[in-house]
Scaffold this active site. Structure first.
Site: not given
Ligand SMILES: [Zn+2]
Length: 278
Positions: A92, A2-3, A112
């Site tokens: 997760h 995500p930016e 991650r």
């Protein structure tokens, strides 16, 4: 990853949905994703009121009262979504925070685990990772400020990706903005002339604004706070379009490597004008 536009999309949705509400029960299944105040979130968070949700760089910041901040960094694969209480919990999902008198809860999922949560209370600190310094936000930058930011002898794309130099840009929006400005990513940043710097700043702002309007770009993990995908990937002109014709000139988009990252350029629209420093 995500930016800025993806995080901005999440923040706007969360702010609209959560402001004024109170936090409830906390369920944490991985302690190592939490940093900042070392006291347990299950003690620190319940009953605090959400004053608002905003963004700085690629971080989601939830302002709480009594005074505290909950800062989420989404890293590579993080998702911060509002889910129905009875929605199945995805693998997760490390943290779930109930919202008082609501039928939804905030869930943070990060397969991650490059992301994390910082609880900043003004109380005891320095547990786990620290939040790094970040450079100025691109959207309010004036041309003069932008020229000062890029006046460094570095490869332009590597410089734009550096969060300490300018905040919020990642691989997608660097490639899109450089293509829109017709500037090669290997250009030495301090060699940009006035017209190129103006074009590039304009392209960065226009690209980010259009992407925010589309709810960001979804390739893999990113979802909006409501769980839906963004749609800006349909409008990309360079990123992940290698082998396809440039939407400006028809030349085949190429994939090259810059600063260790896959980089997508049109060799005609983005001609290399100066060599980067060795
Ligand atoms: Zn082209």
């Amino acid at each position: 990853m995500p930016e800025l536009p993806e995080v901005e999309t999440i923040v706007r949705q969360l702010d609209a949905e959560l402001s004024g509400k109170r936090l409830g029960q906390v369920r944490l299944s991985r302690k190592d994703i939490v940093h900042g105040d070392p006291r347990p979130l299950s003690r620190l968070l319940p009953d605090r009121r959400i004053e608002g949700v905003h963004r700085r760089a690629k971080r989601v910041i939830i302002d709480l009262r009594p005074r505290a901040q909950l800062v989420f960094h989404l890293g590579m694969s993080g998702r911060l979504t509002l889910c129905a209480l009875d929605a199945s919990v995805e693998k997760h999902t490390h943290l779930r925070i109930a919202i008082r008198n609501a039928d939804r809860e905030l869930r943070f999922r990060d397969p991650r685990r490059f992301g994390g949560v910082w609880c900043l209370t003004g109380g005891p600190k320095h547990k786990g990772r620290k939040l790094g310094e970040v450079g100025p936000e691109p959207l309010p930058l004036t041309l003069r400020q932008f020229k000062a930011v890029v006046a460094r002898p570095r490869q332009l794309k590597a410089l734009l990706l550096d969060q300490r130099v300018i905040a919020g840009l990642g691989n997608i929006y660097c490639d899109e903005a450089l293509h829109a400005a017709g500037v090669h990513p290997l250009t030495r940043a301090d060699s940009l002339d006035e017209a190129q710097a103006r074009r590039l700043l304009r392209a960065i702002k226009a690209t980010l604004r259009k992407a925010i309007r589309s709810g960001g770009s979804t390739f893999a993990d990113y979802r909006r706070a409501d769980g839906r995908a963004g749609s800006y990937q349909k409008h990309h002109r360079a990123y992940h379009r290698d082998g396809q014709p440039c939407r400006t000139c028809g030349t085949t988009i190429q994939r090259i490597n810059v600063a260790g990252r896959s980089t997508f350029i049109c060799p005609r629209c983005q001609q290399e004008v100066s060599k980067p420093p060795s």
